[in-house]
Write an enzyme that holds these catalytic residues in place. Structure first.
Site, PDB file in Angstrom:
ATOM      1  N   ILE A   1      33.087 -22.294 -26.455  1.00  0.00           N
ATOM      2  CA  ILE A   1      33.903 -22.430 -25.294  1.00  0.00           C
ATOM      3  C   ILE A   1      34.496 -24.108 -24.909  1.00  0.00           C
ATOM      4  O   ILE A   1      35.871 -24.266 -24.486  1.00  0.00           O
ATOM      5  CB  ILE A   1      33.128 -22.472 -24.057  1.00  0.00           C
TER       6      ILE A   1
ATOM      7  N   SER B   1      30.264 -16.195 -16.671  1.00  0.00           N
ATOM      8  CA  SER B   1      30.016 -15.793 -18.135  1.00  0.00           C
ATOM      9  C   SER B   1      31.745 -14.621 -18.286  1.00  0.00           C
ATOM     10  O   SER B   1      32.284 -14.039 -17.110  1.00  0.00           O
ATOM     11  CB  SER B   1      28.974 -15.111 -19.071  1.00  0.00           C
ATOM     12  N   CYS B   2      31.558 -14.538 -19.739  1.00  0.00           N
ATOM     13  CA  CYS B   2      32.566 -13.990 -20.537  1.00  0.00           C
ATOM     14  C   CYS B   2      32.465 -12.261 -19.483  1.00  0.00           C
ATOM     15  O   CYS B   2      33.869 -11.845 -19.810  1.00  0.00           O
ATOM     16  CB  CYS B   2      33.160 -14.067 -21.216  1.00  0.00           C
ATOM     17  N   ASN B   3      31.817 -11.619 -19.969  1.00  0.00           N
ATOM     18  CA  ASN B   3      31.474 -10.204 -19.066  1.00  0.00           C
ATOM     19  C   ASN B   3      31.746  -9.919 -17.651  1.00  0.00           C
ATOM     20  O   ASN B   3      32.739  -9.290 -16.976  1.00  0.00           O
ATOM     21  CB  ASN B   3      30.266  -9.412 -19.593  1.00  0.00           C
TER      22      ASN B   3
ATOM     23  N   ARG C   1      29.350  -7.693 -27.945  1.00  0.00           N
ATOM     24  CA  ARG C   1      29.555  -7.870 -29.338  1.00  0.00           C
ATOM     25  C   ARG C   1      29.020  -8.640 -29.701  1.00  0.00           C
ATOM     26  O   ARG C   1      27.757  -9.115 -28.236  1.00  0.00           O
ATOM     27  CB  ARG C   1      31.311  -8.855 -29.224  1.00  0.00           C
TER      28      ARG C   1
ATOM     29  N   ALA D   1      25.835  -6.524 -13.938  1.00  0.00           N
ATOM     30  CA  ALA D   1      26.005  -6.516 -12.190  1.00  0.00           C
ATOM     31  C   ALA D   1      25.386  -7.212 -10.934  1.00  0.00           C
ATOM     32  O   ALA D   1      26.124  -7.806 -10.093  1.00  0.00           O
ATOM     33  CB  ALA D   1      25.620  -4.821 -11.982  1.00  0.00           C
TER      34      ALA D   1
ATOM     35  N   HIS E   1      34.223  -8.012 -26.154  1.00  0.00           N
ATOM     36  CA  HIS E   1      33.616  -6.325 -25.619  1.00  0.00           C
ATOM     37  C   HIS E   1      34.500  -5.502 -24.695  1.00  0.00           C
ATOM     38  O   HIS E   1      35.255  -5.905 -24.793  1.00  0.00           O
ATOM     39  CB  HIS E   1      33.219  -7.278 -24.216  1.00  0.00           C
TER      40      HIS E   1
END
Lengths: 337, 337
Positions: B12, B138-140, B167, B194, B219
């Site tokens: 990052i 985060s990314c997700n 991933r 969630a 992902h």
């Protein structure tokens, strides 16, 4: 200006097309593609002329790609055709190139008799000048020949024993395996790589064995090269450091894998994270008497691109190419970082 | 000019540093690195100032990197610190940022209480303006929130049920597995994604389940979003097509995998083959009554970078950022090709 066309716009073709655009003495006629997928869409958006089989024209128009003509018409416009079609297809196309009287290059996936000779710039550029049909040897053979012909400048190479650990597929290919096994390729010895090296260095005593590994980044080679006379590690290192198209990965850089080599290429801003240089791990260069050992990684997608560009000049009768290609493509020598 | 420093130069950090250099209103003070590996060597060669722990100075000099000072000195020079240190380390550094009175951003690997709020630009930029400590999710979670907040503009989102196929590691990481297994992550429901979405959309009824898969490219999420009222597929598609940071992967492009998405990024000349946009497969957008289904891919290495840049402006009290970030970084909307 040499008018170059690229027949087949896959892994090699797209890179040769881009490299052609960087040459001071070449002009890209266009690229030939048989299916209008994302690769064709990007090429078209970037302004490349796309040539297609006559019967596929509507399919391309439906995908938003306006073809500039047929593959036949592309060949007619060209001085040299770089054939980057799938293995075996090049031999079929050769008939058309011959019929139209156009010089052409083929890739290493074709049988060695597709060209008048097999080509590897650091080994036999001079011999190739003026030939009409050349076969550029495959990625593994290119890397092996660059290394052998470089070490040969220190002392004549008598014998090579090599291991090729092959990547299983290219990064974009998700249908090819193995996904979780090591596969002797083939289990019989020698592998075809030795035979392919012998198409260029005809009298060399070379035996190779190969195994496919479930990775898609780079190949790795482990070579044991026996020389005519005893040499020092310093002599070998010095020769490699002064030879473009081979670079040294310094031991202090904390690079222990092909994963980090690709990450380095990304950090360096390399297009498509390409590494057309043979990447020799510094700590792997080991000399014992007349024997030289080394390990290096081979970026299968891009390593043959400079040799393709050189081959265009060779069939055009031009005596000096390697330096022009290196400069235009930003190909390095010495320590990569 | 906002003086920005980046503490931690990994996946990052390196991308935030590069993005900072592209901003018209930001100046990169430098980057902090603890080990002098190839990533530090490239940054140094590119002219970035490298700041290091006091005790590591000699180690860097030995690797040919002349440090510009200590991490403490870097923080002192900064208006805003982007903390991109490994999970949990940011909370430790927070003490120093607070002590020195410097606004700072943290990454999604930190606990949600590290910042005054969790940040996702398309959902809560306005609320973040003027805060001093933000946690960029985060990314997700970033991808999920961009998608939910976009669909929410068509009709209010009542409920989300999502599957996250993660991933296993980043491309440069070769020590992390699994290499040949699917791993429920965790087997208990819901997964933390969630809960993390709920740090931004506090009252949303959302349940996610996650599985780790042996791949390192991107992902993939599969969402089932229930809306307040019935909508049409066209309304959803239209809203997505007009929202930057989400792009549509056209069905006709022949892209069936994350492998080809990364190949597309390479062909498009994206730096480091980055794809900071959520990439929604066109054919996956399916509407049944009040339910919207979709599948999209998330480039874990780069997706949070635009949100980090926005967060720098938010803690600097600037009310408008998203468009500036999109333009400077070349972030797309509509069909990616």
């Amino acid at each position: 200006m040499i008018k170059v066309s690229v027949n087949g716009y896959g892994t090699i073709g797209k890179r040769v097309a881009d490299a052609t655009l960087k040459q001071p003495d070449m002009e890209l006629v266009g690229v030939a593609k048989t299916s209008p997928n994302y690769e064709a869409m990007v090429a078209f958006k970037r302004g490349m002329r796309i040539f297609v089989p006559k019967e596929s024209k509507d399919k391309f128009i439906g995908a938003g790609i306006e073809p500039s003509g047929t593959i036949d018409e592309m060949i007619d416009e060209s001085d040299v055709v770089v054939d980057a079609t799938p293995n075996g297809v090049g031999a079929e196309y050769k008939k058309i190139y011959v019929e139209k009287g156009k010089p052409a290059l083929f890739q290493g996936g074709e049988k060695s008799n597709v060209g008048e000779m097999s080509f590897s710039a650091l080994c036999n550029y001079d011999e190739a000048v003026g030939k009409k049909y050349l076969r550029v040897v495959s990625c593994n053979t290119t890397a092996m020949l660059r290394s052998i012909c470089t070490v040969n400048k220190v002392s004549q190479v008598k014998k090579v024993r090599g291991t090729v650990i092959r990547r299983a597929a290219d990064p974009k290919e998700y249908k090819k395996g193995p996904i979780n096994a090591l596969v002797p390729d083939p289990a019989s010895v020698p592998s075809h790589h030795a035979k392919d090296v012998n198409t260029v260095l005809k009298d060399l005593d070379i035996i190779t064995m190969a195994v496919i590994s479930p990775t898609n980044l780079m190949h790795v080679h482990l070579l044991d090269i026996e020389l005519e006379k005893e040499v020092t590690r310093e002599e070998i290192l010095k020769q490699v450091l002064s030879t473009p198209r081979l670079v040294i990965v310094p031991g202090k850089a904390g690079i222990n894998s092909t994963a980090e080599l690709v990450e380095l290429a990304r950090d360096l801003g390399r297009e498509r994270n390409d590494i057309p240089e043979v990447m020799i791990f510094e700590d792997s260069i080991y000399v014992k008497g007349k024997e030289v050992f080394m390990m290096y990684a081979v970026h299968q997608e891009s390593i043959v691109v400079p040799e393709n560009i050189d081959a265009v000049r060779a069939v055009s009768g031009i005596r000096e190419s390697i330096n022009v290609t290196n400069t235009s493509m930003g190909i390095r020598k010495g320590y990569i970082i």
